[in-house]
Design an enzyme around this catalytic site. Structure first.
Site, PDB file in Angstrom:
ATOM      1  N   GLY A   1       0.873  -1.178   0.000  1.00  0.00           N
ATOM      2  CA  GLY A   1       0.000   0.000   0.000  1.00  0.00           C
ATOM      3  C   GLY A   1       0.903   1.220   0.000  1.00  0.00           C
TER       4      GLY A   1
ATOM      5  N   ASN B   1      -8.074   0.626  10.300  1.00  0.00           N
ATOM      6  CA  ASN B   1      -8.956   0.984  11.415  1.00  0.00           C
ATOM      7  C   ASN B   1     -10.230   0.195  11.360  1.00  0.00           C
ATOM      8  OD1 ASN B   1      -7.645   3.145  12.615  1.00  0.00           O
ATOM      9  ND2 ASN B   1      -8.320   4.516  10.966  1.00  0.00           N
TER      10      ASN B   1
ATOM     11  N   ARG C   1      -1.796  12.535   1.046  1.00  0.00           N
ATOM     12  CA  ARG C   1      -1.302  12.532  -0.320  1.00  0.00           C
ATOM     13  C   ARG C   1      -1.772  13.803  -0.988  1.00  0.00           C
ATOM     14  NH1 ARG C   1      -1.211   6.764  -3.435  1.00  0.00           N
ATOM     15  NH2 ARG C   1      -0.218   7.576  -5.309  1.00  0.00           N
TER      16      ARG C   1
ATOM     17  N   LYS D   1      -9.953   3.471  19.617  1.00  0.00           N
ATOM     18  CA  LYS D   1      -9.828   4.234  18.371  1.00  0.00           C
ATOM     19  C   LYS D   1     -11.145   4.158  17.584  1.00  0.00           C
ATOM     20  CE  LYS D   1      -6.876   5.718  14.793  1.00  0.00           C
ATOM     21  NZ  LYS D   1      -5.934   5.460  13.747  1.00  0.00           N
TER      22      LYS D   1
HETATM   23  O1  PAF Z   1      -8.952   9.007  11.517  1.00  0.00           O
HETATM   24  C1  PAF Z   1      -8.440  10.090  11.867  1.00  0.00           C
HETATM   25  O2  PAF Z   1      -8.318  11.037  11.114  1.00  0.00           O
HETATM   26  C2  PAF Z   1      -7.897  10.189  13.278  1.00  0.00           C
HETATM   27  O3  PAF Z   1      -8.013   8.921  13.870  1.00  0.00           O
HETATM   28  C3  PAF Z   1      -8.543  11.251  14.165  1.00  0.00           C
HETATM   29  C4  PAF Z   1      -8.258  10.987  15.588  1.00  0.00           C
HETATM   30  C5  PAF Z   1     -10.011  11.342  13.922  1.00  0.00           C
HETATM   31  C6  PAF Z   1      -7.867  12.588  13.950  1.00  0.00           C
HETATM   32  O4  PAF Z   1      -7.969  13.125  12.692  1.00  0.00           O
END
Ligand code: PAF
Length: 295
Positions: free
Chosen positions: A9, A98, A126, A176
């Site tokens: 990637g 994520n 990017r 997260k």
């Molecule tokens: O995904 C993202 O952009 C980050 O995890 C966060 C914490 C929202 C900050 O931009």
């Protein structure tokens, strides 16, 4: 000699990671799915670094013993399918993607190999073409559920700036997930920076979304903090006030978002537990509409 880390990637995250590995003298090779060697130009403060990204197809069969996949959750399955021929049967596979809910679809592609999760605050974007701007090397927690770092972590990754072994990676993934469910979809649908969720209409929408989201996250065991989600999300918005969230960047660059693995997955899990999440539903629809408009 330690095994090379193949980084699959060659977008913003992959390019920044390849640079960080080379800074730490960890042998790595940045890979992409194209057919030619390509260059990436990484801007870090005042320095520009040139990195080369190799076609995956240049590798030998079963050559990869260490793979770091830096694609988003939605592209993981395709990335693993493309890498299959080149993966050693015992390869360690780490992903920085994520979200939640991708595991079942990936299981048939992994065979006997496990997918190790990494949770990162590294940020880069990017700027069109092959230019990448680093925002922060951040902190990256890696774990496979064991207390002690795995040998493949100790022989390379532990030397990379900000990379740590985490015995409680599950909790970090959930944390997260919760924060991303609050910030990312909202900033993408409102087209605003993270800091704009602290005042005015953005703050109002955030408070309503978090009020609906926190109880279900707690019921699902995905938010265990003694602090309220609202307080933590506000802290993150203050710290990243000037940033465009990764989902807003995806929308602006007309890329698919991670919505299915964030609020989309929350809706699925919430429904299974008897929660109806009207605001989350509305947000998922709004982001999907933006994705469709961009197609
Ligand atoms: O995904 C993202 O952009 C980050 O995890 C966060 C914490 C929202 C900050 O931009």
């Amino acid at each position: 000699m330690t095994d090379t880390w193949y980084i699959l990637g060659a977008g913003a995250m992959g390019t920044l990671t390849a640079h960080e590995f080379s800074r730490a003298h960890v042998q790595s090779c940045l890979l992409h799915h194209g057919s030619q060697t390509e260059l990436r130009f990484l801007q870090c403060a005042d320095d520009e670094h040139t990195l080369s990204a190799q076609p995956l197809t240049n590798l030998d069969q079963a050559e990869i013993k260490r793979l770091l996949v830096t694609t988003k959750a939605g592209q993981l399955a395709a990335a693993l399918r493309g890498a299959d021929t080149y993966l050693h049967p015992d390869a360690v596979i780490v992903t920085t993607a994520n979200g939640l809910g991708m595991e079942a679809a990936l299981a048939p592609l992994l065979g006997s190999r496990r997918l190790v999760r990494a949770v990162s605050t590294a940020a880069a974007f990017r700027q069109g073409g092959h230019q990448v701007t680093a925002v922060t090397a951040g902190e990256t927690a890696v774990g496979d559920g064991q207390d002690r770092p795995a040998p493949w972590f100790l022989d390379g990754l532990q030397h990379v700036r900000g990379w740590r072994w985490s015995p409680d990676i599950g909790d970090r993934i959930h944390r997260k997930f919760a924060i991303n469910c609050a910030i990312n979809g909202l900033t993408a649908s409102l087209g605003c920076r993270n800091g704009e969720l602290l005042n005015g209409p953005g703050a109002e929408s955030l408070a309503q979304l978090v009020a609906e989201t926190e109880p279900v996250l707690r019921a699902l065991g995905l938010w265990k903090d003694h602090l309220s989600l609202q307080a933590e999300v506000e802290r993150v918005c203050r710290l990243t006030a000037d940033n465009q969230s990764s989902m807003l960047q995806d929308i602006l660059a007309q890329r698919p978002t991670e919505m299915d693995y964030l609020n989309g997955e929350l809706l699925r899990r919430g429904r299974a537990t008897g929660f109806e999440l009207a605001r989350n539903q509305q947000l998922v629809r709004a982001v999907r509409a933006l994705e469709l408009k961009a197609q």
